[in-house]
Enzyme design. Sequence first.
Site, PDB file in Angstrom:
ATOM      1  N   LEU A   5       0.868  -1.180   0.000  1.00 55.40           N
ATOM      2  CA  LEU A   5       0.000   0.000   0.000  1.00 55.40           C
ATOM      3  C   LEU A   5       0.900   1.225   0.000  1.00 55.40           C
ATOM      4  O   LEU A   5       1.802   1.333   0.838  1.00 55.40           O
ATOM      5  CB  LEU A   5      -0.932  -0.009   1.200  1.00 55.40           C
ATOM      6  N   CYS A   9      -0.114   8.639  -4.459  1.00 55.01           N
ATOM      7  CA  CYS A   9       0.224   8.037  -5.764  1.00 55.01           C
ATOM      8  C   CYS A   9      -0.277   8.811  -6.971  1.00 55.01           C
ATOM      9  O   CYS A   9      -0.163   8.321  -8.096  1.00 55.01           O
ATOM     10  CB  CYS A   9      -0.306   6.604  -5.822  1.00 55.01           C
ATOM     11  N   TYR A 140       9.406  22.642   6.865  1.00 53.00           N
ATOM     12  CA  TYR A 140       9.407  21.360   6.155  1.00 53.00           C
ATOM     13  C   TYR A 140      10.429  20.407   6.779  1.00 53.00           C
ATOM     14  O   TYR A 140      10.137  19.226   7.008  1.00 53.00           O
ATOM     15  CB  TYR A 140       9.720  21.605   4.681  1.00 53.00           C
TER      16      TYR A 140
END
Length: 247
Positions: A5, A9, A140
Site C-alpha cells: 500500500l 500516488c 518542512y
Amino acid sequence: MPTILITGCSSGYGQHIAQHFLDRGWTVIATMRTPRQDIFAPSDRLRILPLDVTKTDSIHAAFEAAGPIDALVNNAGIGVVGAFEATPMEHIRKVFETNTFGTMAMSQAAIPGMRERGAGVIVNVTSSVTLAPMPLAAAYTASKQAIQGFTQSLAHELATFGIRAKLVEPGYAPTTRFAANSDINVMDLLPGAYLDFARPIFEAFASPTMVTRESDVAEAVWHAVTDGTAQARYPAGADAVALATAA
C-alpha cells in the site's frame, strides 16, 4: 503474491513507486486523496483507493478495503519553501498533519495486522533536508526530521515482531510537484528583507549540479522493502547519496 500500500500516488514519487512494484509482480494498492484511474494502465494487480492521511475515518476505510498488506510506503507529503518568519502557523500545522502525523497514523493502522502475521515492512519517505541543513525549509525540515527519529525508534520496538521500519531519503527532484499541493505561493513567504538572501538559493535550484529522479526513489523503496536487511536508511538520488556520504 505480496501486497504493498502506497500513499500519495497521484503523481511524482508515489506514482513511480507504484509502477515499479507493479512491474515486478506485486499487488499494488495505490492511494490518493482524489482517485485517478488514468495514470496507470489497467491491471488485475492494481487497486486505486481514496485516502486522506489526515483523516482517521479515511485511514480506517482504506485499510478495511485493502485487506492484509506486506508493505506500507508512507510517501504522501506537502512541500513548503520560504522564510519561517513569514510562514503562517496554520500552514505549518497543515504540513505536520500530512508529513508527520499522517505518517504516524498510517503506521499505527498498519502495525496490528503485520504484528499478527509476524512480518511486514514500513517505509517512510523523508527528504535530504534530514541529511544536511537547507535554507528556506525550516518548517518542512522539522516535519521530516520528526519522522527520522520516529522511524528509527519505531524500528526497535517492531523488530521483535518481525516488522522492519525504514527510511528513504530523496534529494532535490525538480521534475516533481514538490510545492504544488501547498495552498501558499512561495513569493508570499519571502518578505522583501529576505529577497537578497533568497535570490542565489533559487538560482542554484534552477541549475543544480546533481538531482534526484523519481526512478531513483522508486528503486530505493524497492530495495528497502525487499532486501531483507536491517539497513535503516536509503538515500535516493545522486545529490542525496553525496550528502549522506559526506555526513
